[in-house]
Scaffold this motif. Structure first.
Motif, mmCIF file in Angstrom:
data_model
loop_
_atom_site.group_PDB
_atom_site.id
_atom_site.type_symbol
_atom_site.label_atom_id
_atom_site.label_comp_id
_atom_site.label_asym_id
_atom_site.label_seq_id
_atom_site.Cartn_x
_atom_site.Cartn_y
_atom_site.Cartn_z
ATOM 1 N N LEU A 136 55.374 13.835 43.744
ATOM 2 C CA LEU A 136 56.608 13.192 42.885
ATOM 3 C C LEU A 136 55.715 12.754 41.796
ATOM 4 O O LEU A 136 54.675 12.008 41.639
ATOM 5 N N HIS A 137 56.472 12.848 40.564
ATOM 6 C CA HIS A 137 55.907 12.459 39.285
ATOM 7 C C HIS A 137 56.730 11.070 38.872
ATOM 8 O O HIS A 137 57.931 11.067 38.610
ATOM 9 N N ALA A 138 56.196 9.968 39.025
ATOM 10 C CA ALA A 138 56.725 8.730 38.884
ATOM 11 C C ALA A 138 55.910 7.918 37.922
ATOM 12 O O ALA A 138 55.959 6.737 37.772
ATOM 13 N N ALA A 139 55.070 8.586 36.923
ATOM 14 C CA ALA A 139 54.416 8.029 35.548
ATOM 15 C C ALA A 139 55.369 8.130 34.450
ATOM 16 O O ALA A 139 55.264 9.125 33.695
ATOM 17 N N THR A 140 56.098 6.809 33.975
ATOM 18 C CA THR A 140 56.855 6.820 32.791
ATOM 19 C C THR A 140 56.109 7.287 31.690
ATOM 20 O O THR A 140 54.923 6.962 31.365
ATOM 21 N N SER A 141 56.680 7.847 30.765
ATOM 22 C CA SER A 141 56.182 8.101 29.412
ATOM 23 C C SER A 141 55.223 9.315 29.499
ATOM 24 O O SER A 141 54.696 9.847 28.272
ATOM 25 N N LEU A 142 54.877 9.842 30.675
ATOM 26 C CA LEU A 142 53.936 10.902 30.654
ATOM 27 C C LEU A 142 54.557 12.259 30.704
ATOM 28 O O LEU A 142 55.496 12.539 31.338
ATOM 29 N N ASP A 143 54.103 13.231 29.954
ATOM 30 C CA ASP A 143 54.614 14.668 30.072
ATOM 31 C C ASP A 143 54.571 15.317 31.268
ATOM 32 O O ASP A 143 53.806 14.973 32.219
ATOM 33 N N SER A 144 55.169 16.555 31.328
ATOM 34 C CA SER A 144 55.186 17.333 32.651
ATOM 35 C C SER A 144 53.694 17.473 32.846
ATOM 36 O O SER A 144 52.938 17.644 31.977
ATOM 37 N N VAL A 145 53.304 17.895 34.160
ATOM 38 C CA VAL A 145 51.899 18.095 34.634
ATOM 39 C C VAL A 145 52.124 19.526 35.445
ATOM 40 O O VAL A 145 52.977 19.839 36.193
ATOM 41 N N ASP A 146 50.713 19.758 35.612
ATOM 42 C CA ASP A 146 50.282 20.769 36.628
ATOM 43 C C ASP A 146 49.340 20.260 37.544
ATOM 44 O O ASP A 146 48.545 19.394 37.066
ATOM 45 N N ILE A 147 49.368 20.813 38.790
ATOM 46 C CA ILE A 147 48.352 20.234 39.851
ATOM 47 C C ILE A 147 47.536 21.513 40.212
ATOM 48 O O ILE A 147 48.348 22.537 40.768
ATOM 49 N N TYR A 148 46.396 21.169 40.465
ATOM 50 C CA TYR A 148 45.435 22.246 41.025
ATOM 51 C C TYR A 148 44.773 21.839 42.215
ATOM 52 O O TYR A 148 44.373 20.449 42.463
ATOM 53 N N MET A 149 44.428 22.750 43.219
ATOM 54 C CA MET A 149 43.800 22.271 44.500
ATOM 55 C C MET A 149 42.710 23.401 44.570
ATOM 56 O O MET A 149 43.069 24.664 44.450
ATOM 57 N N GLY A 150 41.257 22.903 44.642
ATOM 58 C CA GLY A 150 40.213 23.741 45.147
ATOM 59 C C GLY A 150 39.712 24.621 43.758
ATOM 60 O O GLY A 150 38.986 25.402 44.080
ATOM 61 N N GLY A 151 40.104 24.086 42.751
ATOM 62 C CA GLY A 151 39.642 24.819 41.453
ATOM 63 C C GLY A 151 40.576 24.720 40.451
ATOM 64 O O GLY A 151 41.694 24.117 40.681
ATOM 65 N N THR A 152 40.309 25.214 39.162
ATOM 66 C CA THR A 152 41.336 25.125 38.019
ATOM 67 C C THR A 152 41.716 26.681 37.403
ATOM 68 O O THR A 152 42.181 26.635 36.507
ATOM 69 N N ASN A 153 41.348 27.615 38.406
ATOM 70 C CA ASN A 153 42.089 28.940 38.006
ATOM 71 C C ASN A 153 43.559 29.091 38.267
ATOM 72 O O ASN A 153 44.084 28.065 39.012
ATOM 73 N N PRO A 154 44.098 30.189 37.758
ATOM 74 C CA PRO A 154 45.546 30.095 37.875
ATOM 75 C C PRO A 154 45.957 30.328 39.313
ATOM 76 O O PRO A 154 47.336 29.605 39.790
ATOM 77 N N GLU A 155 45.126 30.920 40.343
ATOM 78 C CA GLU A 155 45.571 30.894 41.662
ATOM 79 C C GLU A 155 45.406 29.548 42.371
ATOM 80 O O GLU A 155 45.945 29.454 43.624
ATOM 81 N N ASN A 156 44.933 28.775 41.694
ATOM 82 C CA ASN A 156 44.591 27.229 42.261
ATOM 83 C C ASN A 156 45.529 26.230 41.920
ATOM 84 O O ASN A 156 45.907 25.156 42.479
ATOM 85 N N ARG A 157 46.722 26.732 41.073
ATOM 86 C CA ARG A 157 47.820 26.023 40.538
ATOM 87 C C ARG A 157 48.802 25.870 41.555
ATOM 88 O O ARG A 157 49.174 26.920 41.933
ATOM 89 N N VAL A 158 49.066 24.725 42.131
ATOM 90 C CA VAL A 158 49.984 24.597 43.424
ATOM 91 C C VAL A 158 51.303 23.693 42.887
ATOM 92 O O VAL A 158 52.484 23.807 43.495
ATOM 93 N N VAL A 159 51.459 23.155 41.738
ATOM 94 C CA VAL A 159 52.684 22.606 41.130
ATOM 95 C C VAL A 159 52.529 23.179 39.576
ATOM 96 O O VAL A 159 51.516 22.719 38.991
ATOM 97 N N THR A 160 53.602 23.343 38.978
ATOM 98 C CA THR A 160 53.610 23.781 37.833
ATOM 99 C C THR A 160 54.783 23.070 37.177
ATOM 100 O O THR A 160 56.085 23.085 37.564
#
Length: 238
Positions: A136-160
């Motif tokens: 859940l994104h509950a940080a006011t005034s923060l732009d949209s985010v991506d979340i990565y697990m296990g690295g920061t390559n495209p295949e590691n992105r779990v939330v876009t």
């Protein structure tokens, strides 16, 4: 690097509906809830469930686990958040709770612009060697985010492209990937280290075959504190 912290403050309570007491029955009908407070204010939160006060204040980031006695297999129940010091109402929520179901009730935002939401918990266990997550994104005034697990390559992105007030869907990840690293960055087509917001490594508190809710929010309730944090809460499972 910061470690991913597991915050768990358990206050086992029985949250009782204040509607007319039913005749005694052989078996109680119950529904279950986890109440989270991430309202960005310096005061603690009080709760009323169908007009009955919960006998404990709730500090920022903490969780109350409770059960609600129902009069039928489905019943409409109200949850009201108040300023614990003054008793003034912040926000109220009314929704139907079902027998033996588990619900999240989450308060966030500010007293001037509060969000009080609920969601039924998906209690199906992840497969062996995996961990199930919802964010859940509950940080006011923060732009949209991506979340990565296990690295920061495209295949590691779990939330876009998750925006403020938005839930991700439930997803599963290999437990070793979660323990290796969890990275939050401002949304982009590819990972940019200049836009990294949070990075957690060596997350050895993560338990395999567990379901978690992780909330991107501020680290404290102080409106002047701009530090962000991923709050982590384990969820019930079948």
């Amino acid at each position: 690097m910061k470690k991913l912290l597991l915050l768990l403050i358990l206050l086992p309570l029985l949250l009782v509906s204040c509607k007319d007491d039913p005749e005694p029955e052989p078996e109680e009908i119950r529904s279950y809830c986890s109440i989270l407070s991430l309202l960005r204010e310096p005061f603690d939160i009080g709760w009323e469930v169908d007009g009955i006060d919960v006998p404990a204040e709730q500090s920022y980031g903490s969780r109350i686990l409770g059960a609600v006695l129902l009069q039928a297999d489905t019943e409409e129940i109200s949850f009201t958040a108040t300023n614990f010091d003054t008793g003034s109402q912040i926000e109220s929520l009314l929704f139907f709770m079902d027998k033996d179901k588990h619900y999240l009730i989450i308060l966030y935002g500010s007293a001037d612009n509060p969000s009080l939401i609920y969601q039924e918990v998906e209690t199906v266990r992840p497969q062996s060697g995996h961990v199930k997550f919802q964010f859940l994104h509950a940080a006011t005034s923060l732009d949209s985010v991506d979340i990565y697990m296990g690295g920061t390559n495209p295949e590691n992105r779990v939330v876009t492209d998750m925006s403020y007030t938005e839930f991700s869907g439930y997803f599963e990840a290999n437990d070793y990937e979660v323990r290796t690293s969890v990275t939050v960055s401002v949304h982009g087509d590819v990972y940019d280290p200049e836009k990294e917001i949070l990075n957690y490594e060596y997350n050895d508190l993560i338990v395999s075959e567990t379901i978690y809710l992780s909330v991107l929010a501020f680290a404290t309730g102080d409106p002047l504190d701009s530090e962000l944090k991923l709050w982590l809460y384990d969820l019930p499972m079948q």
